[in-house]
Scaffold this active site. Structure first.
Site, PDB file in Angstrom:
ATOM      1  N   SER A 268      50.026  44.404  66.367  1.00 60.70           N
ATOM      2  CA  SER A 268      51.172  44.600  65.485  1.00 60.70           C
ATOM      3  C   SER A 268      52.086  43.392  65.673  1.00 60.70           C
ATOM      4  O   SER A 268      52.615  43.175  66.759  1.00 60.70           O
ATOM      5  CB  SER A 268      51.864  45.907  65.890  1.00 60.70           C
ATOM      6  OG  SER A 268      53.027  46.114  65.146  1.00 60.70           O
TER       7      SER A 268
ATOM      8  N   LYS B  33      48.288  43.547  61.886  1.00 64.36           N
ATOM      9  CA  LYS B  33      49.314  44.311  61.156  1.00 64.36           C
ATOM     10  C   LYS B  33      50.598  43.507  61.197  1.00 64.36           C
ATOM     11  O   LYS B  33      51.070  43.149  62.281  1.00 64.36           O
ATOM     12  CB  LYS B  33      49.472  45.674  61.825  1.00 64.36           C
ATOM     13  CG  LYS B  33      50.755  46.429  61.521  1.00 64.36           C
ATOM     14  CD  LYS B  33      50.667  47.869  62.027  1.00 64.36           C
ATOM     15  CE  LYS B  33      51.975  48.333  62.638  1.00 64.36           C
ATOM     16  NZ  LYS B  33      51.893  49.716  63.136  1.00 64.36           N
TER      17      LYS B  33
ATOM     18  N   LYS C 223      54.590  43.341  60.502  1.00 58.05           N
ATOM     19  CA  LYS C 223      55.808  44.095  60.231  1.00 58.05           C
ATOM     20  C   LYS C 223      56.503  43.436  59.046  1.00 58.05           C
ATOM     21  O   LYS C 223      56.589  42.189  58.988  1.00 58.05           O
ATOM     22  CB  LYS C 223      56.735  44.050  61.459  1.00 58.05           C
ATOM     23  CG  LYS C 223      56.183  44.845  62.647  1.00 58.05           C
ATOM     24  CD  LYS C 223      56.204  46.332  62.351  1.00 58.05           C
ATOM     25  CE  LYS C 223      55.903  47.136  63.612  1.00 58.05           C
ATOM     26  NZ  LYS C 223      55.984  48.581  63.348  1.00 58.05           N
TER      27      LYS C 223
ATOM     28  N   ASP D  26      53.418  47.055  57.856  1.00 57.41           N
ATOM     29  CA  ASP D  26      54.185  48.230  58.289  1.00 57.41           C
ATOM     30  C   ASP D  26      55.662  47.967  58.042  1.00 57.41           C
ATOM     31  O   ASP D  26      56.228  47.009  58.576  1.00 57.41           O
ATOM     32  CB  ASP D  26      53.930  48.471  59.788  1.00 57.41           C
ATOM     33  CG  ASP D  26      54.625  49.730  60.313  1.00 57.41           C
ATOM     34  OD1 ASP D  26      55.276  50.438  59.515  1.00 57.41           O
ATOM     35  OD2 ASP D  26      54.503  50.002  61.532  1.00 57.41           O
TER      36      ASP D  26
ATOM     37  N   GLU E  43      52.042  50.728  55.497  1.00 58.47           N
ATOM     38  CA  GLU E  43      52.475  51.813  56.382  1.00 58.47           C
ATOM     39  C   GLU E  43      53.960  52.098  56.196  1.00 58.47           C
ATOM     40  O   GLU E  43      54.789  51.182  56.237  1.00 58.47           O
ATOM     41  CB  GLU E  43      52.172  51.380  57.837  1.00 58.47           C
ATOM     42  CG  GLU E  43      52.448  52.429  58.894  1.00 58.47           C
ATOM     43  CD  GLU E  43      52.066  51.942  60.305  1.00 58.47           C
ATOM     44  OE1 GLU E  43      51.274  50.975  60.430  1.00 58.47           O
ATOM     45  OE2 GLU E  43      52.577  52.517  61.272  1.00 58.47           O
TER      46      GLU E  43
ATOM     47  N   ASP F 177      53.409  57.050  58.991  1.00 56.42           N
ATOM     48  CA  ASP F 177      53.617  57.043  60.443  1.00 56.42           C
ATOM     49  C   ASP F 177      54.783  58.001  60.715  1.00 56.42           C
ATOM     50  O   ASP F 177      54.576  59.194  61.004  1.00 56.42           O
ATOM     51  CB  ASP F 177      53.894  55.594  60.894  1.00 56.42           C
ATOM     52  CG  ASP F 177      54.313  55.451  62.351  1.00 56.42           C
ATOM     53  OD1 ASP F 177      54.496  56.467  63.037  1.00 56.42           O
ATOM     54  OD2 ASP F 177      54.491  54.307  62.827  1.00 56.42           O
TER      55      ASP F 177
ATOM     56  N   LYS G 169      50.371  59.295  66.368  1.00 55.34           N
ATOM     57  CA  LYS G 169      51.007  58.900  67.631  1.00 55.34           C
ATOM     58  C   LYS G 169      51.299  60.184  68.401  1.00 55.34           C
ATOM     59  O   LYS G 169      52.066  61.035  67.913  1.00 55.34           O
ATOM     60  CB  LYS G 169      52.325  58.172  67.385  1.00 55.34           C
ATOM     61  CG  LYS G 169      52.185  56.760  66.862  1.00 55.34           C
ATOM     62  CD  LYS G 169      53.548  56.127  66.650  1.00 55.34           C
ATOM     63  CE  LYS G 169      53.409  54.736  66.067  1.00 55.34           C
ATOM     64  NZ  LYS G 169      54.711  54.204  65.607  1.00 55.34           N
TER      65      LYS G 169
ATOM     66  N   GLY H 156      50.824  52.963  68.131  1.00 61.26           N
ATOM     67  CA  GLY H 156      51.338  52.644  69.464  1.00 61.26           C
ATOM     68  C   GLY H 156      52.836  52.455  69.428  1.00 61.26           C
ATOM     69  O   GLY H 156      53.424  52.304  68.350  1.00 61.26           O
TER      70      GLY H 156
HETATM   71  O1  OSB Z   1      55.797  51.639  63.632  1.00 61.56           O
HETATM   72  O2  OSB Z   1      53.998  51.431  64.729  1.00 61.56           O
HETATM   73  C1  OSB Z   1      55.226  51.361  64.676  1.00 61.56           C
HETATM   74  C2  OSB Z   1      56.517  49.834  67.936  1.00 61.56           C
HETATM   75  C3  OSB Z   1      57.651  50.579  68.137  1.00 61.56           C
HETATM   76  C4  OSB Z   1      58.011  51.519  67.206  1.00 61.56           C
HETATM   77  C5  OSB Z   1      57.223  51.730  66.065  1.00 61.56           C
HETATM   78  C6  OSB Z   1      56.064  51.007  65.878  1.00 61.56           C
HETATM   79  C7  OSB Z   1      55.734  50.025  66.819  1.00 61.56           C
HETATM   80  C8  OSB Z   1      54.571  49.160  66.687  1.00 61.56           C
HETATM   81  C9  OSB Z   1      53.980  48.630  67.954  1.00 61.56           C
HETATM   82  O3  OSB Z   1      54.115  48.807  65.625  1.00 61.56           O
HETATM   83  C10 OSB Z   1      52.519  48.800  68.010  1.00 61.56           C
HETATM   84  C11 OSB Z   1      52.024  48.556  69.410  1.00 61.56           C
HETATM   85  O4  OSB Z   1      52.275  49.382  70.311  1.00 61.56           O
HETATM   86  O5  OSB Z   1      51.383  47.531  69.593  1.00 61.56           O
HETATM   87 MG    MG Z   2      54.436  52.238  62.128  1.00 59.09          MG
END
Ligand code: OSB
Ligand code: MG
Length: 369
Positions: free
Chosen positions: A135, A161, A163, A189, A214, A239, A263, A291
């Site tokens: 991510s 992925k 952001k 995401d 996402e 999510d 999650k 995650g």
């Molecule tokens: O939206 O998936 C998410 C981290 C903190 C809060 C929300 C998210 C995330 C990540 C991190 O995308 C993914 C990872 O743990 O590598």
């Molecule tokens: Mg997410």
């Protein structure tokens, strides 16, 4: 299972790289661990709540407060809970799923260790390796993003992925596609940074062959996600909105998502994660394990979920070196883009005393008898 007491333990771990999302910038990870002590075994739980209520309503100190004041007394009053009793006993507290998941994770770890069973086999996992995804946070410039993605592609991650947020969406996706071509598996995401008024902008993403978009909208905006899903060819993944198996059923039935991110923290635990998984399998919807920048403990629990047969897409599970200089467990390692599912008793990983001590900023012992 007889509970002697629990220890709450606060950790602070510097992140190797800053992680910026539409929710804010993280430079370090504050973590709450819960260690449960039974006569036969100890178990560990990791709370995935962030310090601020930016991802969901929960936040770290709030989770500690709910655990201490409401969840532990409910468990102590119940007596000797088995894993299946935990969620019903905690159900008199509304919400606070990340706090509940922390408690369940620790109890389940201890219970499984006593029985010499692994979490993955207990849940019904069928995979011994999981495809790792990375991510990638929001960067200051496109060249910085391309450098970061180049490194991840070289390391062998099975998907990337990105952001996104308003102002950082079409351009970074276009730049990554131009540089790395159509062969990399790419998804985005938004962490709820958009509204339905942005539908035209989001529809531009259809050009780029993304595996999924996402959580574009807020947690409770299921109908708007369904409206967007009808407009876009890019599959919508939820999510934040998927807070339970029931929520997953409704979102899928309403056409709000074609993919589900599972999650354990967000849905209230590993057993509810299994129920979300089962809903997805029955509906023919692909799932994957998300995650929250966990330590090896939290990632071990995530790996057990990612090993389930319906989790067919790469997980947000990465080697420890992606996040921390020194994890608190034996490091999670990636081999050619895959990560082994722990097969030892319980979660299969425990904190290393020295690494744990180095990261700890405080502890609190709470007797339960
Ligand atoms: O939206 O998936 C998410 C981290 C903190 C809060 C929300 C998210 C995330 C990540 C991190 O995308 C993914 C990872 O743990 O590598
Ligand atoms: Mg997410």
């Amino acid at each position: 299972m007889r509970l002697e007491g629990v220890e709450l333990r606060w950790l602070e771990l510097p992140l190797r790289q800053p992680f910026r999302t539409s929710m804010g910038l993280e430079l370090r990870r504050w973590i709450l661990l819960l260690r449960v002590v039974t006569p036969d075994a100890e178990g560990w739980g990791e709370c995935v709540a962030l310090p601020d209520p930016g991802y969901s309503a929960e936040y770290l100190d709030g989770a500690a407060d709910v655990i201490r004041r409401f969840l532990l007394p409910a468990l102590a009053a119940h007596g000797d809970p088995e894993p299946a009793d935990i969620a019903p006993v905690l159900a008199r507290v509304r919400g606070h799923r990340m706090a509940k998941a922390t408690v369940e994770m620790a109890l389940l770890d201890a219970w499984l260790r006593t029985r010499n069973r692994s979490c993955a086999t207990y849940l019904g996992g069928t995979r011994s390796y999981v495809a790792a995804g990375v991510s990638v946070g929001i960067m200051d410039t496109i060249p910085a993003l391309l450098d970061a993605v180049a490194g991840y592609v070289d390391e062998g991650y099975q998907r990337i992925k990105l952001k996104i947020e308003p102002g950082w969406d079409v351009e970074p996706v276009l730049a990554v596609r131009e540089r790395f071509g159509d062969d990399i598996v790419l998804q985005v995401d938004a962490n709820a940074a958009y509204t339905l008024a942005d539908a035209d902008r989001l529809a531009v993403l259809d050009e780029f062959g993304l595996t999924m978009l996402e959580q574009p909208f807020a947690e409770e905006e299921i109908r708007d996600h369904a409206v967007l899903a009808r407009r876009l060819s890019t599959p919508i993944c939820l999510d934040e909105s998927i807070v339970s198996a029931r929520a997953a059923t409704e979102a899928i039935d309403l056409g709000a998502c074609a993919v589900v991110n599972i999650k354990p923290g967000r849905v209230g635990g590993l057993l509810e994660s299994l129920r979300v998984h089962d809903v997805c399998v029955r509906a023919g919807i692909p799932a994957w394990c998300g995650g929250m920048i966990e330590t090896g403990l939290g990632q071990a629990a995530n790996l057990a979920v990612a090993a389930l047969p319906g989790c067919t897409l790469p997980a947000d599970i990465a080697p420890s070196s992606r996040y921390f200089d020194r994890d608190i467990t034996e490091p999670i390692r990636m081999n050619a883009g895959y990560i082994a599912v722990p097969d030892g008793p319980g979660l299969g990983l425990t904190p290393l005393p020295e690494a744990l001590a180095e990261a700890t900023t405080g502890t609190e012992w709470i007797p339960l008898r």
